[in-house]
Design an enzyme around this catalytic site. Structure first.
Site, PDB file in Angstrom:
ATOM      1  N   LEU A   1      53.934 -29.691  18.185  1.00 41.30           N
ATOM      2  CA  LEU A   1      53.357 -31.040  18.254  1.00 41.30           C
ATOM      3  C   LEU A   1      53.542 -31.801  16.948  1.00 41.30           C
ATOM      4  CD1 LEU A   1      49.988 -30.184  20.052  1.00 41.30           C
ATOM      5  CD2 LEU A   1      52.094 -31.065  21.073  1.00 41.30           C
ATOM      6  N   GLY A   2      53.783 -31.056  15.862  1.00 34.58           N
ATOM      7  CA  GLY A   2      53.962 -31.704  14.559  1.00 34.58           C
ATOM      8  C   GLY A   2      53.185 -30.969  13.486  1.00 34.58           C
ATOM      9  N   LYS A   3      53.245 -31.525  12.282  1.00 33.12           N
ATOM     10  CA  LYS A   3      52.526 -30.896  11.170  1.00 33.12           C
ATOM     11  C   LYS A   3      51.241 -31.674  10.927  1.00 33.12           C
ATOM     12  CE  LYS A   3      54.541 -29.432   7.421  1.00 33.12           C
ATOM     13  NZ  LYS A   3      54.043 -28.033   7.556  1.00 33.12           N
TER      14      LYS A   3
ATOM     15  N   GLY B   1      48.578 -31.579   7.882  1.00 38.28           N
ATOM     16  CA  GLY B   1      48.094 -30.960   6.631  1.00 38.28           C
ATOM     17  C   GLY B   1      48.807 -29.641   6.424  1.00 38.28           C
TER      18      GLY B   1
ATOM     19  N   CYS C   1      51.311 -27.439  14.260  1.00 38.63           N
ATOM     20  CA  CYS C   1      50.554 -27.637  15.494  1.00 38.63           C
ATOM     21  C   CYS C   1      51.428 -27.462  16.727  1.00 38.63           C
ATOM     22  CB  CYS C   1      49.921 -29.031  15.478  1.00 38.63           C
ATOM     23  SG  CYS C   1      49.005 -29.345  13.961  1.00 38.63           S
TER      24      CYS C   1
ATOM     25  N   LYS D   1      46.122 -25.593  15.998  1.00 37.71           N
ATOM     26  CA  LYS D   1      46.546 -25.680  14.583  1.00 37.71           C
ATOM     27  C   LYS D   1      46.739 -24.254  14.101  1.00 37.71           C
ATOM     28  CE  LYS D   1      44.366 -28.872  11.892  1.00 37.71           C
ATOM     29  NZ  LYS D   1      43.293 -29.781  11.397  1.00 37.71           N
TER      30      LYS D   1
ATOM     31  N   ASP E   1      37.552 -39.643   6.266  1.00 37.20           N
ATOM     32  CA  ASP E   1      38.997 -39.866   6.335  1.00 37.20           C
ATOM     33  C   ASP E   1      39.376 -40.497   7.670  1.00 37.20           C
ATOM     34  OD1 ASP E   1      42.016 -37.811   6.102  1.00 37.20           O
ATOM     35  OD2 ASP E   1      41.607 -39.884   5.516  1.00 37.20           O
TER      36      ASP E   1
HETATM   37  C1  LIG Z   1      46.320 -30.336  16.610  1.00 38.10           C
HETATM   38  C2  LIG Z   1      46.299 -31.281  15.445  1.00 38.10           C
HETATM   39  C3  LIG Z   1      46.006 -32.726  15.845  1.00 38.10           C
HETATM   40  C4  LIG Z   1      44.636 -32.782  16.457  1.00 38.10           C
HETATM   41  O1  LIG Z   1      43.680 -32.605  15.716  1.00 38.10           O
HETATM   42  N1  LIG Z   1      44.477 -32.970  17.786  1.00 38.10           N
HETATM   43  C5  LIG Z   1      43.137 -32.968  18.355  1.00 38.10           C
HETATM   44  C6  LIG Z   1      45.577 -33.198  18.625  1.00 38.10           C
HETATM   45  C7  LIG Z   1      45.450 -33.252  20.004  1.00 38.10           C
HETATM   46  N2  LIG Z   1      46.532 -33.486  20.788  1.00 38.10           N
HETATM   47  C8  LIG Z   1      47.740 -33.680  20.187  1.00 38.10           C
HETATM   48  C9  LIG Z   1      48.917 -33.956  21.010  1.00 38.10           C
HETATM   49  C10 LIG Z   1      49.037 -33.814  22.348  1.00 38.10           C
HETATM   50  C11 LIG Z   1      50.337 -34.209  22.680  1.00 38.10           C
HETATM   51  C12 LIG Z   1      50.932 -34.584  21.509  1.00 38.10           C
HETATM   52  N3  LIG Z   1      50.055 -34.419  20.486  1.00 38.10           N
HETATM   53  N4  LIG Z   1      47.931 -33.629  18.859  1.00 38.10           N
HETATM   54  C13 LIG Z   1      46.859 -33.369  18.062  1.00 38.10           C
HETATM   55  N5  LIG Z   1      47.058 -33.253  16.708  1.00 38.10           N
HETATM   56  C14 LIG Z   1      48.356 -33.658  16.137  1.00 38.10           C
HETATM   57  C15 LIG Z   1      49.373 -32.530  16.185  1.00 38.10           C
HETATM   58  C16 LIG Z   1      50.398 -32.905  15.127  1.00 38.10           C
HETATM   59  C17 LIG Z   1      49.700 -33.819  14.146  1.00 38.10           C
HETATM   60  C18 LIG Z   1      48.326 -34.132  14.683  1.00 38.10           C
END
Ligand SMILES: CC[C@@H]1C(=O)N(C)c2cnc(-c3ccc[nH]3)nc2N1C1CCCC1
Length: 312
Positions: free
Chosen positions: A36-38, A40, A44, A59, A153
């Protein structure tokens, strides 16, 4: 080999081993899915729990990055604060566990990602949508502040959206819990966006009002398309914040109620800022509230502006 990632048909299986009081070990399996990406220190991914196929946003923090006590304390604080909060407009904290290499935090999956991606696509939002999202954010902030938690934040990247376009506040990595009423915090680590002036001044400490300031910056950003104090370098931005230097660009039409709401929140003196209830009473929230002839039966929490009849 114990600890090596298992894989069936090339899928990565993460195993959580829960030791029960009677000495039995409970094994819960997850399939690590799309990246899903980085976020911090974390990488993820989508995590699918094998037994019920529920998908979480996971995470994954390598323990090797947690050798410094500060990073360790930050993670423990994030977990301790986030898991204590349960609210419709706060990201659901499902579970956390560790194995020999990593710490895993399983959170509510927000399929429409964050307000960052939304604004990138839409450039800027209609006042009626901003109204709707702001009411949801205020509802979460009232709950947080009632539990003595300051987020510290709040920014577009921490405002997640589910498939019904409901806002979910996430990332409690810089959050803090006040010990008693009147307690004030003095230090803050990391480089929080939309930082309140009293944090930069660092004289009298800061409290809940820093989240109100960030909310004002978020409202401006959603209406205009970019943050009020944004410049090409951080120091200039901090100077503009401390001097309260921002304006509404001529070419973007924004109602006087919107300008008045933002101006009432972005006050240098935290004591001058409105409370969350006072913000909800602002005239901004009465724009376009006349009963429209018809509204689409969409399931979205905040239907896009083109669905509304022009309120002339
Ligand atoms: C898990 C970390 C953060 C996050 O905190 N949540 C809740 C989240 C939920 N759905 C997603 C998500 C669902 C489909 C794409 N992203 N992403 C979340 N993120 C992103 C991931 C990469 C940067 C922040």
């Amino acid at each position: 080999i114990d600890g090596a990632p298992l894989s069936t048909e090339g899928q990565i299986i993460i195993e959580e081993k829960q030791s029960k009081p009677n000495g039995e070990v409970n094994i819960i399996q997850y399939i690590r899915g799309n990246f899903l990406g980085k976020g911090g220190f974390a990488k993820c991914y989508e995590f699918t729990r094998v037994k019920d196929k529920i998908i979480f946003a996971g995470k994954l923090i390598a323990k090797s990055t947690l050798t410094k006590t500060r990073a360790r304390q930050k993670l423990l604080s994030e977990i301790k604060i986030h898991r204590s909060l349960v609210h419709r407009h706060i990201v659901g904290f499902e579970h956390f566990f560790e194995d020999c290499e990593n710490v895993y935090i399983l959170l509510e999956l927000c399929k429409s990602q964050s307000m960052n991606e939304l604004l990138r696509r839409r450039k800027r939002l209609h006042e009626l949508e901003v109204q709707c999202y702001t009411v949801q954010m205020i509802s979460a902030l009232k709950y947080m502040h009632a539990h003595k938690v300051i987020h510290r934040d709040l920014k577009l990247g921490n405002l997640f959206l589910n498939d019904k376009m409901e806002v979910k506040i996430g990332d409690f990595g810089l959050a803090t819990k006040l010990e008693f009423d009147g307690d004030r915090k003095r230090t803050i680590c990391g480089t929080p966006n939309y930082i309140a002036p009293e944090i930069l001044e660092g004289k009298t400490g800061h409290s809940y009002e820093v989240d109100i300031w960030s909310l004002g910056v978020i409202i401006y950003t959603l209406l205009i398309g970019k943050p009020p104090f944004e410049t090409q370098d951080v120091k200039t931005t901090y100077t503009k914040i401390k001097k309260n230097q921002y304006s509404f660009p001529e070419q973007i039409k924004v109602s006087k109620q919107s300008k008045s709401l933002v101006a009432s929140i972005l006050q240098l003196d935290p004591a001058q800022r409105p409370s969350l209830d006072e913000i909800l009473n602002h005239e901004f929230f009465r724009i376009g509230q006349s009963i429209p002839k018809h509204l689409p039966s969409s399931t979205l929490a905040c239907p896009p502006s083109e669905n509304y009849i022009r309120q002339f």
